[in-house]
Design a protein around this motif. Structure first.
Motif, short mmCIF file in Angstrom:
data_model
loop_
_atom_site.label_atom_id
_atom_site.label_comp_id
_atom_site.label_asym_id
_atom_site.label_seq_id
_atom_site.Cartn_x
_atom_site.Cartn_y
_atom_site.Cartn_z
N VAL A 94 -30.36 -19.51 -8.00
CA VAL A 94 -31.38 -20.41 -7.47
C VAL A 94 -30.96 -20.91 -6.09
CG1 VAL A 94 -32.47 -22.68 -7.77
CG2 VAL A 94 -32.30 -21.09 -9.70
N GLU A 95 -29.69 -21.25 -5.96
CA GLU A 95 -29.16 -21.76 -4.69
C GLU A 95 -29.26 -20.71 -3.58
OE1 GLU A 95 -24.75 -22.95 -3.02
OE2 GLU A 95 -25.21 -23.44 -5.11
N PHE A 96 -28.87 -19.46 -3.87
CA PHE A 96 -28.96 -18.40 -2.86
C PHE A 96 -30.40 -18.11 -2.48
CE2 PHE A 96 -24.53 -17.15 -3.93
CZ PHE A 96 -24.04 -17.11 -2.63
N ARG A 97 -31.29 -18.11 -3.45
CA ARG A 97 -32.71 -17.87 -3.17
C ARG A 97 -33.25 -18.95 -2.23
NH1 ARG A 97 -36.49 -15.19 -6.12
NH2 ARG A 97 -35.15 -15.18 -7.95
N LYS A 98 -32.94 -20.21 -2.52
CA LYS A 98 -33.42 -21.32 -1.69
C LYS A 98 -32.86 -21.24 -0.28
CE LYS A 98 -33.69 -26.35 -1.32
NZ LYS A 98 -33.96 -26.20 0.07
N LYS A 99 -31.57 -20.96 -0.15
CA LYS A 99 -30.95 -20.86 1.18
C LYS A 99 -31.55 -19.70 1.97
CE LYS A 99 -26.47 -22.96 0.18
NZ LYS A 99 -25.02 -22.72 0.06
N THR A 100 -31.84 -18.60 1.31
CA THR A 100 -32.45 -17.44 1.98
C THR A 100 -33.84 -17.80 2.49
OG1 THR A 100 -31.22 -15.92 0.56
CG2 THR A 100 -33.17 -15.04 1.69
N ILE A 101 -34.63 -18.43 1.66
CA ILE A 101 -35.98 -18.83 2.07
C ILE A 101 -35.91 -19.80 3.24
CG2 ILE A 101 -38.04 -20.12 1.34
CD1 ILE A 101 -37.59 -18.80 -1.46
N ASP A 102 -35.02 -20.78 3.16
CA ASP A 102 -34.87 -21.76 4.24
C ASP A 102 -34.48 -21.09 5.56
OD1 ASP A 102 -35.50 -23.78 2.47
OD2 ASP A 102 -33.42 -24.47 2.23
N LYS A 103 -33.63 -20.09 5.49
CA LYS A 103 -33.13 -19.44 6.71
C LYS A 103 -34.10 -18.42 7.29
CE LYS A 103 -29.26 -17.00 8.75
NZ LYS A 103 -27.85 -16.66 8.65
N TYR A 104 -34.73 -17.63 6.46
CA TYR A 104 -35.47 -16.47 6.96
C TYR A 104 -36.99 -16.56 6.92
CZ TYR A 104 -31.13 -13.89 7.38
OH TYR A 104 -29.89 -13.46 7.77
N TYR A 105 -37.54 -17.56 6.30
CA TYR A 105 -39.00 -17.63 6.18
C TYR A 105 -39.56 -18.83 6.90
CZ TYR A 105 -38.68 -13.85 2.85
OH TYR A 105 -38.45 -12.63 2.28
N ASP A 106 -40.73 -18.66 7.46
CA ASP A 106 -41.45 -19.73 8.13
C ASP A 106 -41.78 -20.80 7.10
OD1 ASP A 106 -43.85 -21.23 8.98
OD2 ASP A 106 -43.81 -19.88 10.71
N SER A 107 -41.40 -22.03 7.38
CA SER A 107 -41.58 -23.10 6.39
C SER A 107 -43.05 -23.42 6.11
CB SER A 107 -40.85 -24.38 6.84
OG SER A 107 -41.40 -24.82 8.08
N LEU A 108 -43.93 -23.08 7.02
CA LEU A 108 -45.35 -23.35 6.81
C LEU A 108 -46.08 -22.18 6.15
CD1 LEU A 108 -46.16 -25.10 10.20
CD2 LEU A 108 -45.64 -26.17 7.99
N ARG A 109 -45.57 -20.98 6.35
CA ARG A 109 -46.20 -19.78 5.79
C ARG A 109 -45.10 -18.95 5.14
NH1 ARG A 109 -48.65 -17.44 10.99
NH2 ARG A 109 -46.58 -18.08 11.62
N ILE A 110 -44.81 -19.20 3.89
CA ILE A 110 -43.66 -18.63 3.19
C ILE A 110 -43.63 -17.10 3.20
CG2 ILE A 110 -44.65 -18.62 0.87
CD1 ILE A 110 -41.06 -19.59 1.80
N ASN A 111 -44.77 -16.46 3.37
CA ASN A 111 -44.78 -15.00 3.36
C ASN A 111 -44.46 -14.39 4.73
OD1 ASN A 111 -47.19 -15.88 4.44
ND2 ASN A 111 -48.37 -14.18 3.65
N ILE A 112 -44.15 -15.22 5.71
CA ILE A 112 -43.83 -14.74 7.05
C ILE A 112 -42.32 -14.81 7.27
CG2 ILE A 112 -44.15 -15.09 9.53
CD1 ILE A 112 -46.70 -14.19 8.03
N ILE A 113 -41.71 -13.65 7.50
CA ILE A 113 -40.28 -13.60 7.79
C ILE A 113 -40.11 -13.84 9.28
CG2 ILE A 113 -38.21 -12.15 7.81
CD1 ILE A 113 -39.31 -10.68 5.42
N LEU A 114 -39.15 -14.68 9.61
CA LEU A 114 -38.84 -14.93 11.01
C LEU A 114 -38.30 -13.64 11.63
CD1 LEU A 114 -37.50 -18.54 10.55
CD2 LEU A 114 -39.74 -17.81 11.34
#
Length: 156
Positions: free
Chosen positions: A40-60
Motif C-alpha cells: 500500500v505504501e509503495f503504491r501511494k508513493k508511486t501515485i504521488d510521484k508519477y501521477y497528476d494529482s488532479l487527474r490520476i490517469n495522467i502520468i507526468l
C-alpha cells in the motif's frame, strides 16, 4: 490453491495475483509478495510521484507506444534491475509482487491472464506501465529513456 471463485477473488482484491502465483508455479518460477501494508505504501508513493494529482490517469512526463500482441515486450527492457516490484489496478488486485528477473516476468505475462501492471523499484526511480486494453507500454522517470530505446529498436 483451491479452485478459484471469481467473486471471492474480486472481494479480497486478489484477482491477478491468484493467477500469477498459480501460473508461475506451473512454469517453475518463484514469486514473493510484499506485506500488504508495504505494498500500500509503495503504491501511494508511486501515485504521488508519477501521477497528476488532479487527474490520476495522467502520468507526468513519460513516453509510450502501442505494441500490439506483444505481451512479453517488457522482457526486452534489460535495464530493469533485480528485486523490482509489480502492482496492479487497485480495483482488480491490491497486492504487490516482487521479482528478481524481468525475463522471467515476461515469460509469466505470456503464460497467464491478460492484465494491466505497473513496475517500480524500491527507490521509485522509474515507473513502467502496461495498459493491456490498448497494448501500450509507458515509461516514466528513468524508464522514459528505456521505452524510447525500445521504440527505436522496434521502429526499424
Amino acid at each position: 490453491m483451491a479452485k478459484e471463485n471469481i467473486n471471492e477473488l474480486i472481494k479480497t482484491g486478489r484477482l491477478i495475483t491468484y493467477y500469477l502465483f498459480r501460473d508461475a508455479k506451473k512454469i517453475g518460477l518463484t514469486l514473493s509478495e510484499l506485506p500488504f501494508d508495504k505494498g500500500v505504501e509503495f503504491r501511494k508513493k508511486t501515485i504521488d510521484k508519477y501521477y497528476d494529482s488532479l487527474r490520476i490517469n495522467i502520468i507526468l512526463p513519460h513516453t509510450q507506444m502501442v505494441f500490439p500482441d506483444m505481451w512479453g515486450i517488457i522482457g526486452e527492457i534489460n535495464e530493469i534491475t533485480d528485486n523490482f516490484l509489480i502492482f496492479f489496478d487497485g480495483y482488480m488486485d491490491r497486492h504487490v509482487i516482487e521479482m528478481n528477473n524481468i525475463h522471467d516476468f515476461a515469460k509469466l505475462v505470456e503464460e497467464t491472464i491478460i492484465f494491466d501492471f505497473y513496475i517500480i523499484n524500491r527507490e521509485l526511480d522509474y515507473l513502467i506501465q502496461w495498459d493491456s486494453s490498448c497494448q501500450i507500454l509507458i515509461g516514466a522517470g528513468k524508464a522514459k529513456e528505456w521505452v524510447e530505446s525500445l521504440i527505436k529498436r522496434h521502429s526499424k
